[in-house]
Design a protein around this motif. Sequence first.
Motif, short mmCIF file in Angstrom:
data_model
loop_
_atom_site.label_atom_id
_atom_site.label_comp_id
_atom_site.label_asym_id
_atom_site.label_seq_id
_atom_site.Cartn_x
_atom_site.Cartn_y
_atom_site.Cartn_z
N ILE A 1 0.96 -1.17 -0.06
CA ILE A 1 -0.10 -0.05 -0.16
C ILE A 1 0.92 1.32 0.07
O ILE A 1 1.77 1.33 0.84
N PRO A 2 0.65 2.17 -0.78
CA PRO A 2 1.53 3.51 -1.04
C PRO A 2 1.78 4.18 0.43
O PRO A 2 0.59 4.34 1.25
N LEU A 3 2.67 4.49 0.75
CA LEU A 3 3.03 5.31 2.02
C LEU A 3 4.10 6.44 1.70
O LEU A 3 4.97 6.23 0.94
N ARG A 4 3.85 7.62 2.07
CA ARG A 4 4.25 8.74 1.85
C ARG A 4 5.63 8.99 2.65
O ARG A 4 5.52 8.92 3.84
N PRO A 5 6.84 8.64 2.30
CA PRO A 5 8.09 8.88 3.00
C PRO A 5 8.16 10.35 3.41
O PRO A 5 7.86 11.03 2.74
N PRO A 6 8.99 10.46 4.45
CA PRO A 6 9.20 11.95 4.88
C PRO A 6 10.28 12.47 4.14
O PRO A 6 11.24 12.04 3.66
N TYR A 7 10.10 13.67 3.93
CA TYR A 7 11.04 14.63 3.27
C TYR A 7 12.19 15.05 4.26
O TYR A 7 11.97 15.53 5.42
N GLY A 8 13.34 14.92 3.73
CA GLY A 8 14.55 15.58 4.54
C GLY A 8 15.31 16.22 3.38
O GLY A 8 14.94 16.99 2.66
N ILE A 9 16.68 15.92 3.40
CA ILE A 9 17.39 16.30 2.53
C ILE A 9 16.95 15.55 1.18
O ILE A 9 17.06 16.07 -0.02
N SER A 10 16.62 14.12 1.11
CA SER A 10 16.16 13.71 0.29
C SER A 10 14.74 12.85 0.89
O SER A 10 14.43 13.13 1.81
#
Length: 303
Positions: free
Chosen positions: A119-128
Motif C-alpha cells: 500500500i503506498p506510504l508517503r516517506p518523510p522529506y528531508g534532504i532526500s
Amino acid sequence: MTNLALDQARTVERPSRAQMLQRDFTVQRFWDENQDVFANAWAEWEQTQGGKANQLDASLYDPKLRAAVEQAWADPSQEAAVQDLWTEVFPGVYKTQFFDPEKLSTLRNYMTATADAGIPLRPPYGISLNRGGAMLDPRSEGYLAAPNFQDFYTGLMDSYMRPISRLLFPDVMGYDTQTFGFSIQWQADADTSLRAHTDASSVTLNINLNLPGEEFSGSGVRFFDRETRQVSELTFEPGTALIHHGSVAHESMPITQGERSNFVLWLYGDQGQIPPLGGSTTPIDPHIRWVKTPSQSDGFAPF
C-alpha cells in the motif's frame, strides 16, 4: 473474503521518486484522489494480519516508565516518578528507556510488515525522500492509516508524550494541541544523514527502534547549544528516547554501516505555533498537565 480496496491500492500507478522530490503537482493529486482507497486498504490489510496488529499496546513501553505514567494519570501529584526517569544528557535534552527492548521486536515486525504491504506510504522529506520511512499522523497525506496502529499512535502522543513534555518543558503548555510523526530509517548505502536544523515543533521526541544486537556504526545525533556553543554527539540504545525543544539545533551524523530505525514525533500549537525562546518556566499545577487534550486538525502540516 475479497479485499477490493487492498487490491486497488496495490495496483494504482504511483508517482516516481523524482516527481515526489520535485513536489510535482500530480503528487498531491495522487494522495488526495486515493485517500479513501488507502484508508480502506489499511483496514482490510490489518484484518489479514490476524492478531499481530492487536499486539500494539501498553506492554511495549518500558515497565518503569509505564508504571510511573499510569501512576501519574491516577494521581498527578505523583508525577515526580516520571521525571526521575529522564536524565539531562545535554542542555535541554533528556533521555530515558521508552520502549521495552524485549518487546520492541513486536513493533519493528509490525512496521516491517506495513512496508511490505504493497500500500503506498508517503516517506518523510528531508534532504532526500527517505526510502525506509513513513508518515504516521492523520494530518499527513499518505499516512499509515491502519486502525490499530492509529490507536497505538494516539495513545503514545496523548498519554505519554504530551504530559511528559509539559513536565520537562513547562513552556510548551498551550503549544501542544497538535501532533505530527514519522518513522525514518538511516541506511549506510541509501539515506545516511540529515544536516543541522531545528524542528517546527514545540517539542520533539526521537525514539530508537533498533533491536538489541542490531548494530550500526556512526549515525549519532549531534546537538548544538546556542548559548554556550557546546556541541555533543549523542547515541541512544534500543528502545531509548531523546526529547528536546524543537528549537534545539541538531543533526543526524552519517551512518557508515548497518541501519538505524526511529520514530520522530512532534507536538506544536494551533496553526503551527511554538513557544517563544526563553518562555515561561512558571510551575504548573500537576492536575493541569495530566489532562487529555485531543489532537485537533488545524489544517497545518509541517511538511
